[in-house]
Design an enzyme around this catalytic site. Structure first.
Site, short mmCIF file in Angstrom:
data_model
loop_
_atom_site.label_atom_id
_atom_site.label_comp_id
_atom_site.label_asym_id
_atom_site.label_seq_id
_atom_site.Cartn_x
_atom_site.Cartn_y
_atom_site.Cartn_z
N GLY A 62 -10.74 64.90 82.40
CA GLY A 62 -10.50 65.07 80.97
C GLY A 62 -11.80 65.46 80.30
N CYS A 63 -12.03 64.96 79.12
CA CYS A 63 -13.24 65.26 78.36
C CYS A 63 -14.48 64.85 79.16
CB CYS A 63 -13.20 64.52 77.04
SG CYS A 63 -14.74 64.61 76.09
N PHE A 64 -15.35 65.81 79.45
CA PHE A 64 -16.53 65.46 80.25
C PHE A 64 -17.49 64.55 79.51
CE2 PHE A 64 -17.50 70.27 79.68
CZ PHE A 64 -17.90 70.13 78.35
N CYS B 38 -16.70 61.98 77.94
CA CYS B 38 -16.21 60.61 78.07
C CYS B 38 -16.47 60.00 79.44
CB CYS B 38 -14.72 60.56 77.75
SG CYS B 38 -14.36 61.01 76.03
#
Length: 164
Positions: free
Chosen positions: A10-12, A14
């Site tokens: 997902g969002c890198f 995070c």
């Protein structure tokens, strides 16, 4: 000899921080993997047109941290059953993948995901793919949590990854 591991979670932003302080980890870089466009930009990847996923490259010393420890941390930090992205980040570029660089990594990932399926009765939505490419994300994405701690904390809460 140092090795690299590649995880799309997902969002890198995070998932970068959790790997940074592991023993033997010497670097964590945000970037893009798996697609067909050379040197894609964030805007291109986010538009879902390049075939890349947001990915972290973890450089580590296998004598201090083994691949399975990295894999465990990765699996525990995502929703492994969400096939549409992660938390509020939706679309292919936010879907999960383990990009393996050798047969041992492939086997470790497949075994871990099989165990997860057996234990939960659900099929994980984590692709296990051969490593093809990695392109560093733009500089402002690197170490985002360290450069922008307030914005990062807000992102974690807004995304649903961390409860307020």
């Amino acid at each position: 000899m140092m090795k690299n591991a590649y995880f799309a979670g997902g969002c890198f932003w995070c998932i970068t921080p959790m790997f940074r302080n592991l023993p033997g980890v010497t670097g964590v870089v945000s970037g893009y993997s798996g697609g067909d466009t050379d040197s894609p930009t964030y805007t291109e990847v986010k538009s879902q047109t390049t075939g890349h996923r947001e990915t972290v490259k973890i450089t580590y010393d296998p004598e201090k941290t083994d691949y399975t420890a990295l894999l465990e941390l990765f699996i525990s930090s995502v929703d492994p059953f969400d096939d549409g992205g992660q938390f509020i980040d939706r679309g292919f570029s936010y879907t999960l993948a383990v990009f393996y660089t050798d047969d041992a990594e492939k086997t470790a990932a497949e075994n871990r995901l099989s165990a997860l399926a057996r234990d939960t009765g659900r099929v994980p939505a984590v692709s296990v793919l051969p490593f093809r490419n990695f392109f560093d994300a733009e500089e402002y994405h690197q170490d985002y949590d360290l450069k922008n701690p307030s914005e990062f904390a807000e992102e974690l809460e807004k995304s649903g990854r961390k409860k307020a």
